[in-house]
Design a protein around this motif. Structure first.
Motif, mmCIF file in Angstrom:
data_model
loop_
_atom_site.group_PDB
_atom_site.id
_atom_site.type_symbol
_atom_site.label_atom_id
_atom_site.label_comp_id
_atom_site.label_asym_id
_atom_site.label_seq_id
_atom_site.Cartn_x
_atom_site.Cartn_y
_atom_site.Cartn_z
ATOM 1 N N VAL A 24 0.689 -1.205 0.091
ATOM 2 C CA VAL A 24 -0.030 -0.037 0.169
ATOM 3 C C VAL A 24 1.060 1.427 -0.278
ATOM 4 N N THR A 25 1.950 1.180 0.804
ATOM 5 C CA THR A 25 2.868 2.392 0.923
ATOM 6 C C THR A 25 3.498 2.506 -0.391
ATOM 7 N N MET A 26 3.981 1.690 -1.201
ATOM 8 C CA MET A 26 4.676 1.890 -2.550
ATOM 9 C C MET A 26 3.463 2.257 -3.350
ATOM 10 N N ASN A 27 2.256 1.669 -3.384
ATOM 11 C CA ASN A 27 1.180 2.475 -4.195
ATOM 12 C C ASN A 27 0.752 3.565 -4.228
ATOM 13 N N LEU A 28 0.986 4.049 -2.688
ATOM 14 C CA LEU A 28 0.748 5.606 -2.551
ATOM 15 C C LEU A 28 1.769 6.435 -3.231
ATOM 16 N N THR A 29 3.099 5.685 -2.965
ATOM 17 C CA THR A 29 4.105 6.320 -3.535
ATOM 18 C C THR A 29 4.016 6.595 -4.898
ATOM 19 N N ARG A 60 -4.862 -0.288 6.457
ATOM 20 C CA ARG A 60 -4.938 1.248 6.363
ATOM 21 C C ARG A 60 -4.667 1.929 7.411
ATOM 22 N N SER A 61 -5.123 1.542 8.729
ATOM 23 C CA SER A 61 -4.865 2.175 9.898
ATOM 24 C C SER A 61 -3.655 2.043 10.247
ATOM 25 N N LEU A 65 -1.212 5.818 10.498
ATOM 26 C CA LEU A 65 -0.284 6.230 11.883
ATOM 27 C C LEU A 65 1.106 6.224 11.613
ATOM 28 N N SER A 66 1.554 5.274 10.673
ATOM 29 C CA SER A 66 3.063 5.361 10.127
ATOM 30 C C SER A 66 3.276 6.709 9.513
ATOM 31 N N MET A 67 2.446 6.881 8.477
ATOM 32 C CA MET A 67 2.507 8.419 7.703
ATOM 33 C C MET A 67 2.488 9.546 8.818
ATOM 34 N N ALA A 68 1.557 9.649 9.688
ATOM 35 C CA ALA A 68 1.410 10.557 10.854
ATOM 36 C C ALA A 68 2.924 10.696 11.532
ATOM 37 N N TRP A 69 3.418 9.514 11.804
ATOM 38 C CA TRP A 69 5.013 9.762 12.625
ATOM 39 C C TRP A 69 5.963 10.121 11.789
ATOM 40 N N ALA A 137 -6.150 11.437 3.352
ATOM 41 C CA ALA A 137 -5.244 11.913 4.587
ATOM 42 C C ALA A 137 -3.978 11.158 4.311
ATOM 43 N N ALA A 138 -3.880 9.921 4.118
ATOM 44 C CA ALA A 138 -2.765 9.219 3.894
ATOM 45 C C ALA A 138 -1.974 9.763 2.675
#
Length: 153
Positions: A24-29, A60-61, A65-69, A137-138
């Protein structure tokens, strides 16, 4: 179900979440790259939408949380819409947190429940499958981090 079966089911769920987080993180990128950090265009990307909506609620949660940090070091400029308010709140919780990353995300990360107010908000947003605001938001949190890194010497 036996205690062993319960433990095996919990381990399988945790493994699934752990495997989905980098995807998911890679797809966001990728979506942000393809759409030049434009959150609205990236959020409408079909591949990203499939990835986000197909991911487990816990994934997703955990990503939120990781993106917030990760967004914590700098101020966040977010639009005054639902997704922006979610991102601002997650960011504010991270910036105001006095402990380290392990305490922020919890020692059992990415297993739920996620700790603190940020964890509760990330879970609430992440478990809302029909709300594109969580995806945006992410993206807002990630785009702000990417902007900070692109300005890094």
């Amino acid at each position: 179900m036996s205690a062993f079966d319960d433990h095996m089911a919990m381990a399988a769920e945790l493994l699934g979440t752990s495997v989905q987080i980098p995807d998911v993180t890679m797809n966001l990128t990728i979506a942000l790259n393809e759409h030049h950090n434009d959150v609205d265009l990236a959020a409408a990307d079909n591949a990203l939408l499939r990835s986000w909506t197909g991911a487990a609620d816990e994934t997703r949660s955990a990503v939120l949380l990781s993106m917030a940090w990760t967004s914590r070091p700098l101020a966040l400029a977010a639009p005054d819409v639902t997704a922006g308010r979610y991102a601002q709140a997650m960011h504010a919780y991270a910036r105001g947190f006095s402990g380290g990353e392990t305490e922020f995300v919890g020692p059992a990360f990415p297993r739920s429940p996620l700790p603190g107010k940020a964890g509760a908000l990330a879970s609430w947003i992440g478990f809302d499958r029909d709300d594109i605001a969580g995806l945006k938001a992410a993206l807002i949190l990630m785009a702000s981090t990417r902007q900070r890194l692109s300005n890094w010497p």
